[in-house]
Design a protein around this motif. Structure first.
Motif, PDB file in Angstrom:
ATOM      1  N   PHE A 131      78.101  85.379  48.280  1.00  0.00           N
ATOM      2  CA  PHE A 131      78.589  86.111  47.111  1.00  0.00           C
ATOM      3  C   PHE A 131      79.977  85.599  46.708  1.00  0.00           C
ATOM      4  O   PHE A 131      80.288  85.493  45.520  1.00  0.00           O
ATOM      5  CB  PHE A 131      78.665  87.608  47.399  1.00  0.00           C
ATOM      6  CG  PHE A 131      77.350  88.248  47.732  1.00  0.00           C
ATOM      7  CD1 PHE A 131      76.192  87.904  47.043  1.00  0.00           C
ATOM      8  CD2 PHE A 131      77.251  89.193  48.737  1.00  0.00           C
ATOM      9  CE1 PHE A 131      74.973  88.482  47.339  1.00  0.00           C
ATOM     10  CE2 PHE A 131      76.033  89.788  49.048  1.00  0.00           C
ATOM     11  CZ  PHE A 131      74.891  89.424  48.347  1.00  0.00           C
ATOM     12  N   PHE A 132      80.800  85.314  47.692  1.00  0.00           N
ATOM     13  CA  PHE A 132      82.147  84.802  47.417  1.00  0.00           C
ATOM     14  C   PHE A 132      82.068  83.484  46.650  1.00  0.00           C
ATOM     15  O   PHE A 132      82.899  83.213  45.778  1.00  0.00           O
ATOM     16  CB  PHE A 132      82.907  84.578  48.733  1.00  0.00           C
ATOM     17  CG  PHE A 132      83.539  85.824  49.301  1.00  0.00           C
ATOM     18  CD1 PHE A 132      84.919  85.965  49.359  1.00  0.00           C
ATOM     19  CD2 PHE A 132      82.760  86.855  49.787  1.00  0.00           C
ATOM     20  CE1 PHE A 132      85.497  87.109  49.886  1.00  0.00           C
ATOM     21  CE2 PHE A 132      83.329  88.004  50.315  1.00  0.00           C
ATOM     22  CZ  PHE A 132      84.706  88.133  50.363  1.00  0.00           C
ATOM     23  N   LEU A 133      81.081  82.652  46.991  1.00  0.00           N
ATOM     24  CA  LEU A 133      80.965  81.340  46.359  1.00  0.00           C
ATOM     25  C   LEU A 133      80.428  81.403  44.933  1.00  0.00           C
ATOM     26  O   LEU A 133      80.598  80.449  44.174  1.00  0.00           O
ATOM     27  CB  LEU A 133      80.031  80.438  47.185  1.00  0.00           C
ATOM     28  CG  LEU A 133      80.489  80.053  48.587  1.00  0.00           C
ATOM     29  CD1 LEU A 133      79.471  79.107  49.223  1.00  0.00           C
ATOM     30  CD2 LEU A 133      81.866  79.409  48.580  1.00  0.00           C
ATOM     31  N   THR A 134      79.795  82.501  44.572  1.00  0.00           N
ATOM     32  CA  THR A 134      79.080  82.530  43.290  1.00  0.00           C
ATOM     33  C   THR A 134      79.496  83.665  42.355  1.00  0.00           C
ATOM     34  O   THR A 134      79.748  83.435  41.163  1.00  0.00           O
ATOM     35  CB  THR A 134      77.562  82.648  43.545  1.00  0.00           C
ATOM     36  OG1 THR A 134      77.310  83.815  44.356  1.00  0.00           O
ATOM     37  CG2 THR A 134      77.031  81.425  44.277  1.00  0.00           C
ATOM     38  N   LEU A 135      79.544  84.891  42.862  1.00  0.00           N
ATOM     39  CA  LEU A 135      79.649  86.064  42.003  1.00  0.00           C
ATOM     40  C   LEU A 135      80.884  86.100  41.112  1.00  0.00           C
ATOM     41  O   LEU A 135      80.765  86.420  39.906  1.00  0.00           O
ATOM     42  CB  LEU A 135      79.579  87.332  42.861  1.00  0.00           C
ATOM     43  CG  LEU A 135      79.553  88.662  42.092  1.00  0.00           C
ATOM     44  CD1 LEU A 135      78.374  88.719  41.140  1.00  0.00           C
ATOM     45  CD2 LEU A 135      79.519  89.838  43.065  1.00  0.00           C
ATOM     46  N   PRO A 136      82.105  85.800  41.600  1.00  0.00           N
ATOM     47  CA  PRO A 136      83.285  85.931  40.722  1.00  0.00           C
ATOM     48  C   PRO A 136      83.197  85.063  39.468  1.00  0.00           C
ATOM     49  O   PRO A 136      83.617  85.484  38.385  1.00  0.00           O
ATOM     50  CB  PRO A 136      84.441  85.487  41.630  1.00  0.00           C
ATOM     51  CG  PRO A 136      83.948  85.725  43.022  1.00  0.00           C
ATOM     52  CD  PRO A 136      82.490  85.426  42.975  1.00  0.00           C
TER      53      PRO A 136
ATOM     54  N   MET B  75      86.971  78.778  52.593  1.00  0.00           N
ATOM     55  CA  MET B  75      86.490  78.912  51.225  1.00  0.00           C
ATOM     56  C   MET B  75      86.397  80.369  50.806  1.00  0.00           C
ATOM     57  O   MET B  75      86.532  80.692  49.627  1.00  0.00           O
ATOM     58  CB  MET B  75      85.131  78.219  51.074  1.00  0.00           C
ATOM     59  CG  MET B  75      85.188  76.711  51.259  1.00  0.00           C
ATOM     60  SD  MET B  75      86.222  75.867  50.020  1.00  0.00           S
ATOM     61  CE  MET B  75      87.757  75.698  50.925  1.00  0.00           C
ATOM     62  N   GLY B  76      86.174  81.262  51.772  1.00  0.00           N
ATOM     63  CA  GLY B  76      86.211  82.686  51.455  1.00  0.00           C
ATOM     64  C   GLY B  76      87.590  83.113  50.996  1.00  0.00           C
ATOM     65  O   GLY B  76      87.729  83.880  50.036  1.00  0.00           O
ATOM     66  N   LEU B  77      88.627  82.605  51.689  1.00  0.00           N
ATOM     67  CA  LEU B  77      90.000  82.933  51.291  1.00  0.00           C
ATOM     68  C   LEU B  77      90.319  82.356  49.919  1.00  0.00           C
ATOM     69  O   LEU B  77      90.926  83.033  49.070  1.00  0.00           O
ATOM     70  CB  LEU B  77      90.984  82.403  52.332  1.00  0.00           C
ATOM     71  CG  LEU B  77      92.465  82.649  52.025  1.00  0.00           C
ATOM     72  CD1 LEU B  77      92.774  84.132  51.878  1.00  0.00           C
ATOM     73  CD2 LEU B  77      93.350  82.015  53.100  1.00  0.00           C
ATOM     74  N   LEU B  78      89.924  81.113  49.688  1.00  0.00           N
ATOM     75  CA  LEU B  78      90.180  80.509  48.375  1.00  0.00           C
ATOM     76  C   LEU B  78      89.483  81.289  47.272  1.00  0.00           C
ATOM     77  O   LEU B  78      90.086  81.578  46.221  1.00  0.00           O
ATOM     78  CB  LEU B  78      89.701  79.054  48.382  1.00  0.00           C
ATOM     79  CG  LEU B  78      89.845  78.297  47.056  1.00  0.00           C
ATOM     80  CD1 LEU B  78      91.291  78.269  46.576  1.00  0.00           C
ATOM     81  CD2 LEU B  78      89.290  76.874  47.185  1.00  0.00           C
ATOM     82  N   ALA B  79      88.224  81.653  47.484  1.00  0.00           N
ATOM     83  CA  ALA B  79      87.488  82.434  46.480  1.00  0.00           C
ATOM     84  C   ALA B  79      88.133  83.797  46.263  1.00  0.00           C
ATOM     85  O   ALA B  79      88.232  84.277  45.128  1.00  0.00           O
ATOM     86  CB  ALA B  79      86.035  82.601  46.910  1.00  0.00           C
ATOM     87  N   LEU B  80      88.603  84.419  47.340  1.00  0.00           N
ATOM     88  CA  LEU B  80      89.265  85.723  47.230  1.00  0.00           C
ATOM     89  C   LEU B  80      90.537  85.613  46.404  1.00  0.00           C
ATOM     90  O   LEU B  80      90.784  86.424  45.494  1.00  0.00           O
ATOM     91  CB  LEU B  80      89.582  86.257  48.623  1.00  0.00           C
ATOM     92  CG  LEU B  80      90.457  87.522  48.682  1.00  0.00           C
ATOM     93  CD1 LEU B  80      89.729  88.704  48.046  1.00  0.00           C
ATOM     94  CD2 LEU B  80      90.853  87.828  50.125  1.00  0.00           C
ATOM     95  N   LEU B  81      91.361  84.620  46.696  1.00  0.00           N
ATOM     96  CA  LEU B  81      92.632  84.464  45.981  1.00  0.00           C
ATOM     97  C   LEU B  81      92.412  84.119  44.515  1.00  0.00           C
ATOM     98  O   LEU B  81      93.124  84.620  43.631  1.00  0.00           O
ATOM     99  CB  LEU B  81      93.489  83.394  46.670  1.00  0.00           C
ATOM    100  CG  LEU B  81      93.959  83.753  48.089  1.00  0.00           C
ATOM    101  CD1 LEU B  81      94.645  82.562  48.736  1.00  0.00           C
ATOM    102  CD2 LEU B  81      94.886  84.966  48.067  1.00  0.00           C
ATOM    103  N   LEU B  82      91.422  83.278  44.234  1.00  0.00           N
ATOM    104  CA  LEU B  82      91.098  82.973  42.838  1.00  0.00           C
ATOM    105  C   LEU B  82      90.580  84.212  42.109  1.00  0.00           C
ATOM    106  O   LEU B  82      90.885  84.427  40.938  1.00  0.00           O
ATOM    107  CB  LEU B  82      90.062  81.851  42.770  1.00  0.00           C
ATOM    108  CG  LEU B  82      90.546  80.444  43.157  1.00  0.00           C
ATOM    109  CD1 LEU B  82      89.365  79.484  43.269  1.00  0.00           C
ATOM    110  CD2 LEU B  82      91.572  79.915  42.163  1.00  0.00           C
TER     111      LEU B  82
END
Length: 304
Positions: free
Chosen positions: A142-147, A231-238
């Motif tokens: 979900f982190f890689l796609t949903l946002p 990549m979870g952290l990067l997706a979260l921060l973005l």
């Protein structure tokens, strides 16, 4: 789609470049290691995916289909699993033995023990906790796609594509690192964990799904740094930058995801620390590069 029909955007070029790189590495592996049917198939798959993407781009630009336009934006996401599994497979072809022994020794020296085994012995495994942490581990997808989908449907297409470009560019470096320096992870290295595997885990739907996905062929070789953490952290921060409400909802899930990597003994503690460092560094450095790549008015127009 309004704007520049048929024009390749930076994300398209990144996709083509990454697929070409994987194809070249497979070609080198075939030349060095001999003919291997699976490797030959993968070589052609990475090569043929490039003209296939071009056909999709042409179709999306020609026809007024909302689904085609969405697919034209996000088709590179369909390769995430393939990139990850093939970086592991290539590492196993090029490196018969992973580098777990020196990593485990370094961790023992650094912390005066074996943190993963200590955590395993101290933490109870119950069906409810198993399901919670397997879900948290699965939420990585979900982190890689949903946002970026949320941004797209909000009409913020430039933010969506630039965020996805940042994510894939950052992930690309990890894929190459995993090929060069494979680390299988504690569940493969420590005999007491490998013998148990996940047979003793009971739970619900996500426990069942992840137990099926956790196989030696797909998970051994990409432990350091943890891509889930990085990549979870990067997706979260973005997400916190561009989709603040969603980012706030993702924050507690990300914390559970980090804990899940130890609970499920998929990573050493140093893998997690390295993942946090890599994710933070990627957030500080890669968006600036992405902004320069997308800075021309013509490229911005193509996103409309």
């Amino acid at each position: 789609m309004a704007g520049m029909h048929g024009v390749l955007r930076p994300l398209d070029r990144l996709f083509a470049g990454l697929n070409s790189l994987f194809a070249l590495i497979y070609l080198a592996a075939l030349l060095l290691k001999g003919v291997d049917g699976v490797s030959l198939v993968m070589l052609f798959l990475f090569v043929l995916s490039i003209p296939a993407a071009c056909l999709l781009i042409h179709a999306a630009d020609r026809f007024s289909s909302g689904f085609l336009h969405w697919l034209r934006f996000f088709y590179p996401q369909g390769m995430f699993v393939l990139y990850f599994t093939q970086s592991i497979r290539l590492s196993r072809i090029l490196h018969p033995v992973a580098f777990d022994a020196p990593v485990a020794r370094f961790e023992e020296f650094l912390f005066g023990g074996k943190p993963v085994l200590a955590f395993f012995e101290a933490f109870p495994r119950t069906p409810a906790l198993n399901e919670l942490f397997f879900f948290a581990y699965f939420s990585f997808y979900f982190f890689l796609t949903l946002p970026w989908w949320v941004l797209y449907f909000q009409g913020k297409k430039q933010e969506a594509e630039e965020s996805l470009f940042t994510l894939i560019a950052s992930f690309s470096l990890l894929y190459m690192w995993y090929i060069v320096f494979p680390v299988a992870g504690p569940k493969f290295f420590y005999p007491e964990l490998r013998s148990l595997w996940y047979d003793h885990f009971s739970g619900g739907l996500f426990t069942m799904i992840m137990k099926q996905l956790f196989t030696p062929s797909t998970m051994a070789g990409a432990a350091l740094p943890s891509s889930h953490v990085a990549m979870g952290l990067l997706a979260l921060l973005l997400s916190l930058r561009h989709v603040r409400l969603l980012g706030r909802l993702m924050l507690p899930l990300y914390l559970l995801l980090v804990v899940s990597t130890v609970y499920l003994y998929t990573h050493y503690l140093v893998d997690i620390l390295a993942g946090l460092a890599y994710g933070a560094a990627a957030f500080l450095l890669v968006p600036g590069f992405t902004a320069r790549v997308y800075s021309s008015p013509a490229k911005k127009e193509a996103l409309k």
